[in-house]
Design a protein around this motif. Structure first.
Motif, PDB file in Angstrom:
ATOM      1  N   ILE A 496       0.993  -1.048   0.053  1.00 19.76           N
ATOM      2  CA  ILE A 496      -0.042   0.029  -0.139  1.00 19.76           C
ATOM      3  C   ILE A 496       0.824   1.170   0.043  1.00 19.76           C
ATOM      4  O   ILE A 496       1.985   1.187   0.442  1.00 19.76           O
ATOM      5  CB  ILE A 496      -1.022  -0.104   1.276  1.00 19.76           C
ATOM      6  CG1 ILE A 496      -0.134   0.187   2.519  1.00 19.76           C
ATOM      7  CG2 ILE A 496      -1.942  -1.217   1.342  1.00 19.76           C
ATOM      8  CD1 ILE A 496      -1.188   0.188   3.664  1.00 19.76           C
ATOM      9  N   THR A 497       0.508   2.407  -0.476  1.00 14.72           N
ATOM     10  CA  THR A 497       1.003   3.564  -0.476  1.00 14.72           C
ATOM     11  C   THR A 497      -0.008   4.727  -0.731  1.00 14.72           C
ATOM     12  O   THR A 497      -0.933   4.481  -1.107  1.00 14.72           O
ATOM     13  CB  THR A 497       1.843   3.796  -1.785  1.00 14.72           C
ATOM     14  OG1 THR A 497       2.748   4.715  -1.917  1.00 14.72           O
ATOM     15  CG2 THR A 497       1.199   3.523  -3.314  1.00 14.72           C
ATOM     16  N   SER A 498       0.541   6.011  -0.186  1.00 12.00           N
ATOM     17  CA  SER A 498      -0.483   6.905  -0.330  1.00 12.00           C
ATOM     18  C   SER A 498      -0.347   7.843  -1.497  1.00 12.00           C
ATOM     19  O   SER A 498      -1.277   8.386  -2.182  1.00 12.00           O
ATOM     20  CB  SER A 498       0.121   7.958   0.736  1.00 12.00           C
ATOM     21  OG  SER A 498       1.550   8.483   0.563  1.00 12.00           O
ATOM     22  N   THR A 499       0.820   7.435  -2.337  1.00  8.50           N
ATOM     23  CA  THR A 499       0.918   8.166  -3.683  1.00  8.50           C
ATOM     24  C   THR A 499       1.782   7.148  -4.660  1.00  8.50           C
ATOM     25  O   THR A 499       2.852   6.885  -4.254  1.00  8.50           O
ATOM     26  CB  THR A 499       1.971   9.285  -3.631  1.00  8.50           C
ATOM     27  OG1 THR A 499       1.116  10.188  -2.477  1.00  8.50           O
ATOM     28  CG2 THR A 499       1.710  10.251  -4.818  1.00  8.50           C
ATOM     29  N   THR A 500       1.267   7.051  -5.782  1.00 10.32           N
ATOM     30  CA  THR A 500       1.929   6.240  -6.987  1.00 10.32           C
ATOM     31  C   THR A 500       2.934   7.060  -7.680  1.00 10.32           C
ATOM     32  O   THR A 500       2.610   8.363  -7.509  1.00 10.32           O
ATOM     33  CB  THR A 500       0.846   5.683  -7.942  1.00 10.32           C
ATOM     34  OG1 THR A 500      -0.039   6.647  -8.341  1.00 10.32           O
ATOM     35  CG2 THR A 500      -0.021   4.417  -6.911  1.00 10.32           C
ATOM     36  N   PRO A 501       3.547   6.320  -8.425  1.00 11.88           N
ATOM     37  CA  PRO A 501       4.837   7.169  -9.198  1.00 11.88           C
ATOM     38  C   PRO A 501       3.737   8.407 -10.065  1.00 11.88           C
ATOM     39  O   PRO A 501       2.664   8.102 -10.582  1.00 11.88           O
ATOM     40  CB  PRO A 501       5.284   6.231 -10.110  1.00 11.88           C
ATOM     41  CG  PRO A 501       5.427   4.958  -9.042  1.00 11.88           C
ATOM     42  CD  PRO A 501       4.198   5.270  -8.433  1.00 11.88           C
ATOM     43  N   LEU A 502       4.501   9.225 -10.467  1.00  9.09           N
ATOM     44  CA  LEU A 502       4.092  10.372 -11.173  1.00  9.09           C
ATOM     45  C   LEU A 502       2.754  11.121 -10.647  1.00  9.09           C
ATOM     46  O   LEU A 502       2.164  12.058 -11.260  1.00  9.09           O
ATOM     47  CB  LEU A 502       3.488  10.138 -12.635  1.00  9.09           C
ATOM     48  CG  LEU A 502       4.706   9.576 -13.772  1.00  9.09           C
ATOM     49  CD1 LEU A 502       4.213   9.442 -14.815  1.00  9.09           C
ATOM     50  CD2 LEU A 502       6.026  10.676 -13.465  1.00  9.09           C
ATOM     51  N   ARG A 503       2.634  11.081  -9.427  1.00  8.20           N
ATOM     52  CA  ARG A 503       1.776  11.876  -8.686  1.00  8.20           C
ATOM     53  C   ARG A 503       2.092  12.628  -7.709  1.00  8.20           C
ATOM     54  O   ARG A 503       2.956  12.335  -6.828  1.00  8.20           O
ATOM     55  CB  ARG A 503       0.555  11.011  -8.014  1.00  8.20           C
ATOM     56  CG  ARG A 503      -0.409  10.376  -9.246  1.00  8.20           C
ATOM     57  CD  ARG A 503      -1.606   9.956  -8.644  1.00  8.20           C
ATOM     58  NE  ARG A 503      -2.468   9.302  -9.677  1.00  8.20           N
ATOM     59  CZ  ARG A 503      -3.792   8.791  -9.530  1.00  8.20           C
ATOM     60  NH1 ARG A 503      -4.382   8.717  -8.353  1.00  8.20           N
ATOM     61  NH2 ARG A 503      -4.400   8.372 -10.749  1.00  8.20           N
ATOM     62  N   PRO A 504       1.994  13.793  -7.532  1.00 11.44           N
ATOM     63  CA  PRO A 504       2.622  14.659  -6.378  1.00 11.44           C
ATOM     64  C   PRO A 504       2.697  14.256  -4.741  1.00 11.44           C
ATOM     65  O   PRO A 504       1.486  13.607  -4.643  1.00 11.44           O
ATOM     66  CB  PRO A 504       2.236  15.976  -6.747  1.00 11.44           C
ATOM     67  CG  PRO A 504       1.478  15.975  -8.007  1.00 11.44           C
ATOM     68  CD  PRO A 504       1.184  14.774  -8.215  1.00 11.44           C
ATOM     69  N   ALA A 505       3.550  14.189  -4.008  1.00 16.28           N
ATOM     70  CA  ALA A 505       3.591  13.726  -2.909  1.00 16.28           C
ATOM     71  C   ALA A 505       3.597  14.837  -1.807  1.00 16.28           C
ATOM     72  O   ALA A 505       4.137  15.954  -2.360  1.00 16.28           O
ATOM     73  CB  ALA A 505       4.595  12.627  -2.477  1.00 16.28           C
ATOM     74  N   PRO A 506       3.022  14.887  -0.835  1.00 12.53           N
ATOM     75  CA  PRO A 506       3.103  15.979   0.254  1.00 12.53           C
ATOM     76  C   PRO A 506       4.629  16.541   0.498  1.00 12.53           C
ATOM     77  O   PRO A 506       5.307  15.569   0.574  1.00 12.53           O
ATOM     78  CB  PRO A 506       2.417  15.552   1.486  1.00 12.53           C
ATOM     79  CG  PRO A 506       1.559  14.447   1.154  1.00 12.53           C
ATOM     80  CD  PRO A 506       2.006  13.763   0.058  1.00 12.53           C
ATOM     81  N   ARG A 507       4.622  17.644   0.664  1.00 12.86           N
ATOM     82  CA  ARG A 507       6.185  17.937   0.766  1.00 12.86           C
ATOM     83  C   ARG A 507       6.163  18.412   2.270  1.00 12.86           C
ATOM     84  O   ARG A 507       5.430  19.353   2.931  1.00 12.86           O
ATOM     85  CB  ARG A 507       6.559  19.168  -0.096  1.00 12.86           C
ATOM     86  CG  ARG A 507       6.558  18.720  -1.600  1.00 12.86           C
ATOM     87  CD  ARG A 507       7.409  19.759  -2.396  1.00 12.86           C
ATOM     88  NE  ARG A 507       8.652  19.900  -2.260  1.00 12.86           N
ATOM     89  CZ  ARG A 507       9.541  19.379  -2.842  1.00 12.86           C
ATOM     90  NH1 ARG A 507       9.196  18.161  -3.592  1.00 12.86           N
ATOM     91  NH2 ARG A 507      10.952  19.226  -2.751  1.00 12.86           N
ATOM     92  N   ARG A 508       7.564  17.997   3.012  1.00 17.65           N
ATOM     93  CA  ARG A 508       7.646  18.635   4.227  1.00 17.65           C
ATOM     94  C   ARG A 508       9.060  19.100   4.561  1.00 17.65           C
ATOM     95  O   ARG A 508      10.087  18.862   3.672  1.00 17.65           O
ATOM     96  CB  ARG A 508       7.690  17.289   5.207  1.00 17.65           C
ATOM     97  CG  ARG A 508       6.286  16.582   5.280  1.00 17.65           C
ATOM     98  CD  ARG A 508       5.145  17.308   6.045  1.00 17.65           C
ATOM     99  NE  ARG A 508       5.745  17.189   7.703  1.00 17.65           N
ATOM    100  CZ  ARG A 508       5.679  16.284   8.271  1.00 17.65           C
ATOM    101  NH1 ARG A 508       4.852  15.173   7.763  1.00 17.65           N
ATOM    102  NH2 ARG A 508       6.076  16.112   9.459  1.00 17.65           N
TER     103      ARG A 508
END
Length: 810
Positions: A496-508
């Motif tokens: 499982i993942t929150s974000t798949t490739p080529l989709r923006p992920a949250p930045r910290r």
């Protein structure tokens, strides 16, 4: 005028080649313009399905300081304060739209878009259920018996339009609820909902916290109140809340916007503006094309017009007759254009998809569109017919009759035709460059290397209802069970993942104790994963190891190679400790996280720099889902079986964990999911490309037609040249040099305009620069080849003239 139209019809019927060419040219321009007007009218100008729609507004909150993050939603306590204190509203309501799961004893669970709404929401916008009743104030109180209202689509498809569903009990997100009403067909407030429950039933943590802002708010302004007055009224309330609750409400203000702005502002407005501009350009090119044909035809008809005027016809009558011909051409083109526009509108609606637009947006050709067609026909008549009519009616009668109509008005006609052809070429080049940039942008983005072998990878979505999975512990427990079941799927590797490739992920922001100082920005992308995710992608560690089930809550992370190179150059990253800045207002550092592995780069967000320099990737941190269990996740499965077989296995597995929890949306290959990210770009590019191709075709046909008419008008001159010994190449140059000069001027003006168009498009381009040399060189080269090839036919015809026959015909 009726006699003029009858005469014009006879003339156009007798010259079918001219009439067909002119009508087809106008059809291309008018169909594109009608299509775009239909879409823009549906999105921006059609009345919203509310009572007094101009008084319905969206109410948000915003930061009064220059902070980097804008605040949009409301907290429950702030909402209650505003509802009781604001004086210029008939009512203020809340609505929170998200996925809801519907199940009952005899049917499998399904996922729909639903909303929790205030009890008075439907009455505020002027709608009531088709069957049953709406929400009563007592339904929206804590502890009230759960009730639900269903949409017409669910009622018809799932329950076969059975009125007996009223009073039955169904499970909504696992909560047993009584069906009390069915909403009318097409209703979906606030955006695309088909299930509604009272706001009091909405779950989630922090409902009583002022800083927990997660609901949308709408209101109906009192009659005669403006948006500015309503915003001032709310500002007064927000100033009081800032004084009373400075920790959560300091520097927070209200913002009031028309309801329509929720979906029609931002980048989509720029997209529509660009397409409308392209359609108008295409219509102008078509008008210039037909105007040129009318000018050339008018020169041939110079003797006829002069005879009529010598017999007593006034210039006004001649102009009216010529405009009648133009009006007839425009009317025919408008009728055909409406039919083609209807097909184009349906194609665009299919491309957007059934869930891509709010419920009130329906693309259809209605009365206002037909009125626009009538105005467009008149405007087109003036654009393409007035100048030729004024020109032809101004011929010198003595000169025309004395010369037999062979050379009258030649210089004036050529000036007009040259100007129109140059305009067509310049506008066409601008459109071709814009289309080239957008299509090159789509191609560049689609060709980017994700760093993953996607063969055999299938993805599926799971969203956890906020009521039954309200806390981190509840979500963490579910994901732990899900990972255990996924690991037991035979012949499959899954995670499982929150974000798949080529989709923006949250930045910290990351805090690192570096041995070597660096000025690199500490901002990184963060992806929350289960222990099987990277293995399912086929990612092996370069150094260290991957996350395992023993890492739950252990404060361990995996980083990508880019992160290690940026923050630990020449050092060993494995074993180092970092901290993420917390997302609380004070920005205090979070718990210590130990790097246990470094993996190859997998691309998340797509930036312009990453496409220009394919070796560039953003730094990424992979955290265990246990550290931040989000309400939704993506299941990634690598298997040799079909997506359908994977979907069946996943549904059976979910039913064992939670019978009321379905998969969200379709189970699809990862390649297809990544391609969907390019859907808007591809649609924008294809529409621009279609308009540009039509523009090039029109410009080419126009240049060909003018060149062919020129050859016909200069038959005697060319015959004399050949009789006196002119070579074929000399005749070729005499015919084509005018076209070459027009082409050179048109390209020069078009390139200057194209640079301006590129600057307007720059914000939408991530895969290519607005000054892309391939486009700025390739498009003019294509135009030169196409247009000069079109001029080749009349040039060859001129070179093959028989001098004796040419002079005999004269």
């Amino acid at each position: 005028m009726w006699n003029d139209l009858r005469y014009a019809a006879r003339l156009l019927a007798s010259d079918r080649a001219f009439s067909l060419t002119a009508v087809l040219a106008l059809v291309l321009g008018m169909s594109a313009t009608i299509t775009m007007f239909t879409i823009v009218h549906s999105v921006y100008f059609r009345d919203l399905p509310f009572t007094n729609p101009d008084r319905i507004v969206a109410i948000g909150i915003r930061s009064l300081t220059a902070g980097p993050v804008a605040i949009d939603n409301w907290s429950f306590p702030d909402l209650e304060d505003v509802r009781t204190s604001a004086t210029l509203f008939d009512g203020i309501i809340a609505a929170d739209e998200e996925a809801m799961d519907l199940a009952d004893e005899t049917r499998a669970a399904e996922r729909f878009i639903g909303s929790w709404v205030s009890a008075d929401a439907f009455s505020l916008i002027g709608h009531q259920p088709l069957l049953g009743r709406g929400f009563a104030p007592d339904d929206d109180r804590p502890g009230a018996a759960p009730v639900v209202i269903l949409g017409d689509e669910i009622w018809k498809r799932r329950y076969g339009s059975d009125p007996g569903i009223i009073g039955e009990r169904v499970r909504v997100n696992g909560l047993l609820s009584t069906v009390i009403g069915i909403m009318p067909e097409g209703f979906g407030f606030p955006q695309r909902s088909q299930i509604w429950q009272p706001l009091a039933l909405r779950g989630g943590e922090g409902r009583g916290e002022r800083g927990n802002r997660n609901i949308d708010v709408f209101g109906r302004m009192r009659s005669g109140v403006t948006i500015a007055q309503a915003q001032a009224d709310l500002a007064r309330v927000m100033e009081r809340l800032a004084r009373e609750f400075p920790q959560t409400n300091a520097n927070v203000g209200a913002i009031v916007r028309p309801f329509r702005d929720l979906t029609t502002s931002g980048p989509i407005r720029a997209v529509f503006s660009g397409l409308v501009g392209a359609a108008i350009f295409l219509l102008l090119i078509a008008c210039a094309n037909v105007g040129n044909l009318l000018l050339a035809r008018g020169a041939i008809r110079a003797r006829e017009i002069s005879v009529r005027m010598s017999l007593g016809a006034t210039r006004r009558q001649v102009i009216r007759q010529l405009l009648a011909e133009s009006l007839l051409l425009a009317g025919l083109a408008g009728a055909v254009g409406v039919g083609l526009a209807a097909v184009g509108v349906q194609a665009i609606e299919r491309a957007i998809g059934p869930t891509g637009a709010p419920y009130w947006i329906h693309f259809s050709i209605e009365g206002s569109v037909l009125a626009f067609v009538a105005v467009a026909c008149v405007g087109t008549t003036i654009l393409c017919g007035l100048a030729p009519a004024l020109h032809v009616s101004g011929f010198n009668l003595i000169s025309v009759l004395g010369e037999g109509g062979r050379t009258a008005g030649t210089r004036r006609t050529r000036r007009w035709t040259d100007s129109l052809v140059v305009s067509q070429l310049a506008l066409s080049l601008m459109m071709l460059v814009a289309a080239g940039l957008t299509m090159r942008n789509v191609y560049a983005v689609s060709r980017i290397d994700t760093g993953v072998d996607t063969t055999g990878i299938v993805v599926a979505q799971v969203s956890l209802p906020s009521r039954t999975y309200a806390t981190d512990d509840q979500r963490r427990t579910f994901y732990r069970l899900l990972e255990e079941r996924l690991s037991g799927l035979a012949g499959m590797r899954a995670g499982i993942t929150s974000t798949t490739p080529l989709r923006p992920a949250p930045r910290r922001n990351v805090l690192i104790d570096r041995a070597v100082p660096t000025t690199v920005s500490p901002s990184v992308s963060t992806v929350t994963i289960g222990p099987g995710y990277l293995e399912a992608l086929g990612i092996a560690p370069l150094r260290g190891r991957l996350l395992t089930r023993t890492d739950d809550g252990a404060g361990t992370i995996v980083v990508n190679e880019r992160f290690a190179a940026m923050h630990f150059p020449g050092e060993q990253a494995v074993g180092r400790t970092i901290r993420l800045e917390s997302q609380t207002p004070d920005g205090a550092p979070g718990e210590a996280l130990t790097i246990v592995g470094v993996v190859p780069n997998v691309r998340q967000a797509i930036t312009r720099q990453q496409i220009i320099d394919r070796s560039t990737a953003e730094p990424v941190l992979y955290l265990s889902y246990a550290s931040a269990p989000l309400p939704s996740t993506t299941i990634v499965v690598r298997s040799a079986v079909s997506a359908g077989a994977v979907a069946t296995a996943l549904r059976e597995m979910l039913a064992q964990i939670d019978p009321d929890l379905p998969l969200t949306g379709s189970v699809m290959p990862l390649d297809e999911a990544m391609t969907q990210e390019l859907g808007v770009l591809a649609l924008f590019g294809s529409m621009f490309g279609s308009f540009a191709a039509a523009a090039l075709a029109l410009a080419t046909v126009g240049l060909y037609g003018i060149t062919a008419y020129g050859v016909a008008q200069r038959t005697r001159e060319l015959g004399v040249r050949l009789a006196l010994g002119a070579q074929a190449r000399h005749v070729w140059w005499v015919v084509t040099r005018r076209a070459a000069l027009q082409l050179a001027i048109g390209i020069s003006l078009g390139l200057a305009g194209a640079l301006g168009v590129g600057r307007l498009l720059q914000g939408a381009l991530i895969g290519v620069s607005s000054r892309d040399p391939f486009t700025l060189i390739g498009v003019p080269a294509l135009m030169v080849i196409v247009t000069l090839t079109a001029c080749l036919v009349p040039a060859i015809r001129a070179m093959r003239l028989d001098p004796v026959m040419a002079l005999r015909l004269e």
